[in-house]
Write a protein that holds these residues in place. Structure first.
Motif, PDB file in Angstrom:
ATOM      1  N   ALA A   1      14.487  -0.991   9.172  1.00 27.26           N
ATOM      2  CA  ALA A   1      14.281  -2.007   8.434  1.00 27.26           C
ATOM      3  C   ALA A   1      13.183  -1.918   7.466  1.00 27.26           C
ATOM      4  O   ALA A   1      12.115  -1.542   7.769  1.00 27.26           O
ATOM      5  CB  ALA A   1      14.126  -3.285   9.562  1.00 27.26           C
ATOM      6  N   ALA A   2      13.657  -2.347   6.253  1.00 29.74           N
ATOM      7  CA  ALA A   2      12.504  -2.239   5.100  1.00 29.74           C
ATOM      8  C   ALA A   2      11.402  -3.251   5.382  1.00 29.74           C
ATOM      9  O   ALA A   2      11.722  -4.372   5.474  1.00 29.74           O
ATOM     10  CB  ALA A   2      12.972  -2.327   3.876  1.00 29.74           C
ATOM     11  N   VAL A   3      10.114  -2.721   5.308  1.00 34.00           N
ATOM     12  CA  VAL A   3       9.015  -3.555   5.614  1.00 34.00           C
ATOM     13  C   VAL A   3       8.135  -3.491   4.277  1.00 34.00           C
ATOM     14  O   VAL A   3       6.889  -4.276   4.129  1.00 34.00           O
ATOM     15  CB  VAL A   3       8.169  -3.201   6.899  1.00 34.00           C
ATOM     16  CG1 VAL A   3       9.141  -3.578   7.802  1.00 34.00           C
ATOM     17  CG2 VAL A   3       7.672  -1.877   6.729  1.00 34.00           C
ATOM     18  N   THR A   4       8.499  -2.821   3.169  1.00 36.08           N
ATOM     19  CA  THR A   4       7.504  -2.725   2.012  1.00 36.08           C
ATOM     20  C   THR A   4       7.355  -3.892   1.325  1.00 36.08           C
ATOM     21  O   THR A   4       8.321  -4.899   1.173  1.00 36.08           O
ATOM     22  CB  THR A   4       8.106  -1.731   1.084  1.00 36.08           C
ATOM     23  OG1 THR A   4       8.837  -0.820   1.707  1.00 36.08           O
ATOM     24  CG2 THR A   4       7.218  -1.341  -0.006  1.00 36.08           C
ATOM     25  N   GLY A   5       6.009  -4.312   1.184  1.00 36.20           N
ATOM     26  CA  GLY A   5       5.733  -5.642   0.417  1.00 36.20           C
ATOM     27  C   GLY A   5       5.827  -6.682   1.501  1.00 36.20           C
ATOM     28  O   GLY A   5       5.106  -7.777   1.237  1.00 36.20           O
ATOM     29  N   ARG A   6       6.104  -6.558   2.877  1.00 36.19           N
ATOM     30  CA  ARG A   6       5.824  -7.702   3.823  1.00 36.19           C
ATOM     31  C   ARG A   6       4.474  -8.018   4.152  1.00 36.19           C
ATOM     32  O   ARG A   6       3.516  -6.955   4.042  1.00 36.19           O
ATOM     33  CB  ARG A   6       6.691  -7.470   5.011  1.00 36.19           C
ATOM     34  CG  ARG A   6       8.174  -7.363   4.533  1.00 36.19           C
ATOM     35  CD  ARG A   6       9.135  -7.249   5.872  1.00 36.19           C
ATOM     36  NE  ARG A   6       9.190  -8.266   6.848  1.00 36.19           N
ATOM     37  CZ  ARG A   6       9.962  -8.627   7.805  1.00 36.19           C
ATOM     38  NH1 ARG A   6      10.852  -7.493   8.057  1.00 36.19           N
ATOM     39  NH2 ARG A   6       9.776  -9.511   8.531  1.00 36.19           N
ATOM     40  N   ARG A   7       3.918  -9.076   4.706  1.00 35.41           N
ATOM     41  CA  ARG A   7       2.542  -9.197   5.195  1.00 35.41           C
ATOM     42  C   ARG A   7       2.170  -8.551   6.347  1.00 35.41           C
ATOM     43  O   ARG A   7       3.112  -8.320   7.307  1.00 35.41           O
ATOM     44  CB  ARG A   7       2.440 -10.873   5.205  1.00 35.41           C
ATOM     45  CG  ARG A   7       2.599 -11.561   4.165  1.00 35.41           C
ATOM     46  CD  ARG A   7       2.454 -13.005   4.267  1.00 35.41           C
ATOM     47  NE  ARG A   7       2.523 -13.963   3.055  1.00 35.41           N
ATOM     48  CZ  ARG A   7       2.671 -15.311   2.839  1.00 35.41           C
ATOM     49  NH1 ARG A   7       2.545 -16.041   3.990  1.00 35.41           N
ATOM     50  NH2 ARG A   7       2.759 -15.784   1.752  1.00 35.41           N
TER      51      ARG A   7
END
Length: 248
Positions: free
Chosen positions: A66-72
């Motif tokens: 799961a892409a998490v780039t840019g998530r808090r």
């Protein structure tokens, strides 16, 4: 092979400084990876990019695909990624037990649904974390009154209580006495044997060789090499860089 946590082409600049340069990294399930390199190599910045404390200029981070780039940061933490900091970031005036309880985040809110069963599960997680880190007898002590080694183990207890499956540890054993160091090594080995994935930044090469299955060597923000510890630590060019003999 893509890891449980994968980094692809991660890059971050601060003005004219390239802090992280197109780094690829895979953290495999149940494997301990050490980030090794001289001061200023970009190791902690890489952790900050992975956990959302800093937004990358480019590149991607995925957790279990799961892409998490840019998530808090708290959103990434809820996916099972926990980290420690060099400055520990404990609540000094709170008790040891409450410091660990607070790390369970939304599970520690007094309005959290689930009733008595959920509350007992949270309390059991806290007690287990304290027992495994040898802090049960200090549960009611304030964090500010702990010894240096005890604060280090409190930081690990907070991670344990979350049940995170990926641990990012930033110099977790720095400054520990021999007995505490051995306790820390045993604790990490136990966690890895249970399936936890560990990535640690550590300047003590003895601990690196004891714990790491793989080493990723960073310098000036770039990953220069990755492989088994014996191969990396026998490379004369890498060792020269590590001990301050800079590349031209």
């Amino acid at each position: 092979m893509q890891g449980l946590l994968s980094v692809r082409g991660l890059e971050k600049h601060f003005g004219g400084l390239a802090a992280v340069q197109k780094v690829d990294l895979d953290l495999q399930e149940g494997v301990t990876t050490a980030l090794v390199g001289p001061n200023g190599a970009g190791k902690t910045t890489l952790f900050n990019l992975i956990t959302g404390n800093i937004v990358p200029d480019s590149g991607t981070v995925t957790v279990a695909g799961a892409a998490v780039t840019g998530r808090r940061p708290h959103e990434i933490a809820r996916l099972g990624v926990a980290r420690s900091f060099q400055d520990l970031r404990l609540f000094g005036r709170m008790t040891v037990r409450d410091n660990v309880l607070a790390a369970i985040e939304h599970g520690a809110w007094f309005w959290q649904p689930g009733g008595g069963a959920a509350r007992r599960a949270r309390e059991a997680a806290v007690e287990s974390a304290l027992e495994r880190t040898g802090l049960s007898h200090l549960a009611k002590a304030r964090a500010v009154d702990l010894s240096y080694a005890e604060t280090k183990f409190l930081s690990v207890a907070r991670i344990l209580a979350t049940g995170a499956r990926i641990w990012l540890l930033d110099e977790p054993a720095s400054g520990l006495d021999l007995n505490s160091r051995n306790r820390f090594v045993a604790l990490v080995r136990e966690a890895v044997a249970a399936g936890v994935t560990v990535c640690l930044i550590e300047h003590n090469l003895d601990i690196v060789t004891e714990l790491a299955d793989r080493i990723a060597f960073l310098d000036r923000g770039a990953k220069l090499a990755e492989g088994e510890p014996a191969a990396i630590l026998r490379d004369p060019e890498l060792i020269a860089i590590y001990f301050g003999e800079r590349r031209p």
